[in-house]
Design an enzyme around this catalytic site. Structure first.
Site, PDB file in Angstrom:
ATOM      1  N   GLU A 197      -9.166  -3.990   1.505  1.00  0.00           N
ATOM      2  CA  GLU A 197      -8.102  -3.311   0.762  1.00  0.00           C
ATOM      3  C   GLU A 197      -6.930  -4.257   0.461  1.00  0.00           C
ATOM      4  OE1 GLU A 197      -8.904  -0.260   3.741  1.00  0.00           O
ATOM      5  OE2 GLU A 197      -8.082   1.185   2.327  1.00  0.00           O
ATOM      6  N   ARG A 216       0.866  -1.167   0.000  1.00  0.00           N
ATOM      7  CA  ARG A 216       0.000   0.000   0.000  1.00  0.00           C
ATOM      8  C   ARG A 216       0.911   1.228   0.000  1.00  0.00           C
ATOM      9  NH1 ARG A 216      -2.769   3.134   4.920  1.00  0.00           N
ATOM     10  NH2 ARG A 216      -4.071   4.479   3.659  1.00  0.00           N
TER      11      ARG A 216
END
Ligand code: ADP
Length: 342
Positions: A328, A62
């Protein structure tokens, strides 16, 4: 395919191992580099993960800020690392820590492929009228001050899941996606793409959040400094850490506020709900047809009370609403596969 997903923050490192889309292992290392912690740095944090990185096919990271460089996920090389570093000015709390995660993986598994997945990328489809602030364009052209939007990985995942549930092609899907967690943002998705979102130059803009103010008159920032004598750092802290639900009602936990009988708590939730409704209203205007309003994040997924309050207005009576648990990490794992196949 064995995919590691890393979310490397300044004092924490979260890891998940996916094999064929299923989580096989996960762990969180916290208090990195803090006083008295047994984990001195990110390399030591990585060594706590009970996975042999050399056996993985790819690691996805991320990365919070991709600026205007990155409109999609990319395989990480020296050039990508330099660009992520150069964006640290725009995301000083996040990009350096994300980059540190990349560097330590490179150290322990130099030939392992690494992919960067950006929080901003999904919003790169926003048109200029959505991303330009109405200030002298020199600030955009010379200093990159514009709206970027965040939570893109979540909004992208939610759009894809909503398309599956509604049995629509993604490129025909119009939704208003609400990621309501401690950080919160709304996104207008038209034909499967982000056309507007509530977070802006930083994650501070937009909805009322757990500890962030969201939208406010920028003159307040000047007033706090000029008239109240707060320093830049103090204002920054006030608006990011001491505002939102916490500032209004002394708790950023919606469960507490729902149970509390105090007027303060009720007012805080009313302000939260009203802000969400204002964004929904403005996105209905942008989208024309709305297939669904999608709720996600800790509050969106779990608080029926807040969902019902938000939806309790005439214009929303005929619009479908969905609750979708965001993921996510899975989205990052899927992005890794997409990038490797490309
Ligand atoms: P983060 O942005 O830190 O990932 P989360 O998505 O976990 O945050 O959301 C945290 C918020 O969700 C908190 O305000 C918490 O009170 C709220 N929340 C979690 N569970 C519930 C619940 N059952 N009812 C109401 N609010 C909830």
């Amino acid at each position: 395919m064995k995919i590691g997903v890393i979310n490397s923050g300044s004092s924490s490192l979260k890891f998940k191992l996916f094999e064929d889309g299923v989580v096989q292992y996960s762990c969180v290392v916290e208090h990195i580099g803090e006083d008295g912690s047994e984990v001195a740095n990110h390399l030591e944090a990585l060594q706590k993960i009970e996975v042999d990185f050399t056996t993985l096919d790819v690691v996805g990271h991320r990365v919070v800020h991709g600026g205007e460089f990155f409109t999609q996920s990319v395989i990480i090389d020296e050039d990508v690392m330099q660009k992520i570093a150069s964006l640290s000015r725009l995301a000083p709390l996040h990009n350096p820590a994300n980059l540190e995660g990349i560097k330590v993986v490179k150290k322990i598994a130099p030939s392992l492929k690494q992919v960067a997945v950006f929080d901003t990328a999904f919003h790169s489809s926003m048109p200029q009228e959505a991303y330009l602030y109405a200030i002298d364009t020199k600030f955009y052209k010379q200093h990159h001050i514009r709206r970027y939007g965040f939570h893109g990985t979540s909004h992208s995942y939610l759009a894809k899941e909503a398309a599956k549930i509604l049995k629509k092609e993604l490129n025909e899907l119009n939704i208003i996606s609400l990621h309501l967690g401690n950080g919160a943002s709304a996104c207008a998705v038209k034909n499967g793409k982000s056309v507007d979102t509530s977070m802006g130059f930083t994650p501070l803009e937009g909805l009322v959040m757990g500890t962030r103010s969201g939208d406010l008159d920028p003159a307040i920032v000047l007033y706090m400094q000029q008239e109240l004598g707060l320093s830049v750092d103090e204002v920054q802290k006030e608006l990011n850490k001491h505002s939102g639900l916490l500032g209004l009602a002394k708790s950023n936990d919606v469960r507490d506020l729902q149970q509390s009988q105090t007027k303060e708590a009720q007012t805080a939730l009313d302000i939260f709900v009203r802000r969400v409704q204002k964004y929904i209203g403005s996105y209905i205007v942008l989208l024309d047809d709305v297939d669904a309003i999608v709720f996600s994040g800790g509050i969106g997924e779990h608080s029926e009370y807040i969902r019902n309050k938000i939806l309790d207005v005439k214009v929303l009576k005929d619009i479908k609403s969905l609750v979708i648990q965001t993921d996510e990490e899975l989205e990052i794992a899927q992005e890794c596969i997409k990038v490797l196949q490309a």
